[in-house]
Design a protein around this motif. Structure first.
Motif, PDB file in Angstrom:
ATOM      1  N   ALA A 271       0.848  -1.185   0.000  1.00 39.12           N
ATOM      2  CA  ALA A 271       0.000   0.000   0.000  1.00 39.12           C
ATOM      3  C   ALA A 271       0.887   1.239   0.000  1.00 39.12           C
ATOM      4  O   ALA A 271       1.911   1.290   0.684  1.00 39.12           O
ATOM      5  N   GLY A 272       0.519   2.223  -0.819  1.00 42.72           N
ATOM      6  CA  GLY A 272       1.279   3.452  -0.908  1.00 42.72           C
ATOM      7  C   GLY A 272       2.486   3.387  -1.818  1.00 42.72           C
ATOM      8  O   GLY A 272       3.238   4.360  -1.924  1.00 42.72           O
TER       9      GLY A 272
ATOM     10  N   ALA B 203     -11.677   5.669 -12.832  1.00 43.59           N
ATOM     11  CA  ALA B 203     -10.943   4.695 -12.024  1.00 43.59           C
ATOM     12  C   ALA B 203     -10.558   5.261 -10.666  1.00 43.59           C
ATOM     13  O   ALA B 203     -10.472   4.521  -9.679  1.00 43.59           O
ATOM     14  N   LEU B 204     -10.335   6.577 -10.599  1.00 46.63           N
ATOM     15  CA  LEU B 204      -9.894   7.195  -9.355  1.00 46.63           C
ATOM     16  C   LEU B 204     -11.044   7.669  -8.483  1.00 46.63           C
ATOM     17  O   LEU B 204     -10.852   7.964  -7.297  1.00 46.63           O
ATOM     18  N   ALA B 205     -12.253   7.728  -9.042  1.00 48.97           N
ATOM     19  CA  ALA B 205     -13.372   8.372  -8.351  1.00 48.97           C
ATOM     20  C   ALA B 205     -13.729   7.698  -7.036  1.00 48.97           C
ATOM     21  O   ALA B 205     -14.171   8.356  -6.090  1.00 48.97           O
ATOM     22  N   GLY B 206     -13.569   6.381  -6.954  1.00 51.38           N
ATOM     23  CA  GLY B 206     -13.912   5.666  -5.733  1.00 51.38           C
ATOM     24  C   GLY B 206     -12.778   5.537  -4.740  1.00 51.38           C
ATOM     25  O   GLY B 206     -12.885   4.798  -3.767  1.00 51.38           O
TER      26      GLY B 206
ATOM     27  N   LEU C   8       0.144   9.839  -8.846  1.00 51.68           N
ATOM     28  CA  LEU C   8       1.110   9.753  -7.761  1.00 51.68           C
ATOM     29  C   LEU C   8       0.621  10.510  -6.529  1.00 51.68           C
ATOM     30  O   LEU C   8       0.895  10.102  -5.391  1.00 51.68           O
ATOM     31  N   GLY C   9      -0.123  11.593  -6.765  1.00 52.51           N
ATOM     32  CA  GLY C   9      -0.698  12.332  -5.648  1.00 52.51           C
ATOM     33  C   GLY C   9      -1.717  11.500  -4.898  1.00 52.51           C
ATOM     34  O   GLY C   9      -1.772  11.527  -3.663  1.00 52.51           O
ATOM     35  N   LEU C  10      -2.531  10.739  -5.640  1.00 49.12           N
ATOM     36  CA  LEU C  10      -3.537   9.892  -4.999  1.00 49.12           C
ATOM     37  C   LEU C  10      -2.870   8.802  -4.170  1.00 49.12           C
ATOM     38  O   LEU C  10      -3.320   8.473  -3.073  1.00 49.12           O
ATOM     39  N   VAL C  11      -1.790   8.232  -4.703  1.00 46.99           N
ATOM     40  CA  VAL C  11      -1.042   7.222  -3.951  1.00 46.99           C
ATOM     41  C   VAL C  11      -0.548   7.816  -2.638  1.00 46.99           C
ATOM     42  O   VAL C  11      -0.676   7.214  -1.567  1.00 46.99           O
ATOM     43  N   ALA C  12      -0.005   9.030  -2.711  1.00 42.76           N
ATOM     44  CA  ALA C  12       0.527   9.673  -1.514  1.00 42.76           C
ATOM     45  C   ALA C  12      -0.583  10.052  -0.531  1.00 42.76           C
ATOM     46  O   ALA C  12      -0.432   9.909   0.680  1.00 42.76           O
ATOM     47  N   GLU C  13      -1.713  10.523  -1.064  1.00 44.72           N
ATOM     48  CA  GLU C  13      -2.792  11.026  -0.208  1.00 44.72           C
ATOM     49  C   GLU C  13      -3.587   9.908   0.462  1.00 44.72           C
ATOM     50  O   GLU C  13      -4.033  10.047   1.610  1.00 44.72           O
ATOM     51  N   THR C  14      -3.797   8.815  -0.252  1.00 44.06           N
ATOM     52  CA  THR C  14      -4.712   7.786   0.247  1.00 44.06           C
ATOM     53  C   THR C  14      -4.020   6.487   0.629  1.00 44.06           C
ATOM     54  O   THR C  14      -4.660   5.613   1.216  1.00 44.06           O
ATOM     55  N   GLY C  15      -2.745   6.337   0.285  1.00 44.61           N
ATOM     56  CA  GLY C  15      -2.070   5.078   0.573  1.00 44.61           C
ATOM     57  C   GLY C  15      -2.413   3.970  -0.395  1.00 44.61           C
ATOM     58  O   GLY C  15      -2.156   2.795  -0.120  1.00 44.61           O
ATOM     59  N   ALA C  16      -3.015   4.330  -1.548  1.00 42.44           N
ATOM     60  CA  ALA C  16      -3.299   3.328  -2.577  1.00 42.44           C
ATOM     61  C   ALA C  16      -1.993   2.811  -3.172  1.00 42.44           C
ATOM     62  O   ALA C  16      -0.955   3.470  -3.106  1.00 42.44           O
TER      63      ALA C  16
END
Length: 218
Positions: A31-32, A153-156, A183-191
């Motif tokens: 994760a992340g 794909a990112l909405a949820g 990359l921002g979503l990975v950093a923000e949400t831990g995806a």
């Protein structure tokens, strides 16, 4: 550990016999973590991505997503797991022709029960889609359709993002903006992010790289 691929093999029946795409492929994705998947055309990158999403089954080995072994799950259970945990961006846009941009963006998030109007508005703005929300797929360029597919794909806010050349139909500036968003979503949400790319420049922006060659990970 978000994704665990262990000793996976996949092949297909061809006219001259069986074509082995790859064998004994093993890796983990936390994760992340953002990982690039590279390799020559035909090396099996898209096939491996499909196995990770549970869209296909390996001939051998095991794929575990969020601790769940995909092998014993039937089609409905695997679809439910994808809906809850995975954001998919493939080369084919697969937008719904009868829905406008706004409805296409929110489609998967609504199925997962995670539609968030404020987040969708932010996504649309960051993807340059705000002026296009009332348009339908046939009224969009290829690059615009790709941006809608990425936003959907990112909405949820998925736990795992599987992306197959997500910037392939975009100009360099828009592609860089989309990469920044991923990359921002990975950093923000831990995806976690596993992204197929042919671009050395984009691959270098991710934390590490898996390279498919010669029927396995090199």
């Amino acid at each position: 550990m978000l994704l665990d691929v262990r000793e996976v093999a996949k092949g297909y029946e061809a006219g001259a016999g069986r074509l082995q795409v790859f064998s004994d492929v093993s890796f983990r994705l936390d994760a992340g973590e953002a990982v690039a998947l590279t390799g020559e055309s035909g090396s099996g990158k898209s096939t491996l991505l499909h196995l990770c999403a549970g869209l296909d089954r390996p001939d051998e080995g095991q794929v575990r997503l969020a601790g769940q072994d995909l092998a014993p799950l039937d089609d409905r259970a695997r679809a439910a797991l994808r809906r809850e945990s995975v954001g998919l961006v493939f080369q084919q846009f697969n937008l719904i022709p009868s829905l406008n941009v706004s409805a296409n963006l929110s489609f998967q998030a609504r199925l997962a029960g995670r539609a968030d109007a404020a987040w969708l508005e932010q996504l649309a703005a960051r993807l340059g889609l705000s002026p296009l929300m009332d348009r339908y797929p046939e009224q969009l360029s290829g690059g615009q359709q790709q941006r809608v597919a990425i936003g959907r794909a990112l909405a949820g806010r998925p736990r795992l993002i599987l992306a197959d050349e997500p910037t392939g139909n975009l100009d360099a500036a828009t592609g860089d903006a989309v990469m920044a968003l991923l990359l921002g979503l990975v950093a923000e949400t831990g995806a976690g992010l596993l992204m197929v790319t042919h671009s050395e420049r984009l691959a270098a922006r991710l934390e590490r790289r898996l390279h498919l060659a010669g029927g396995g990970l090199a």
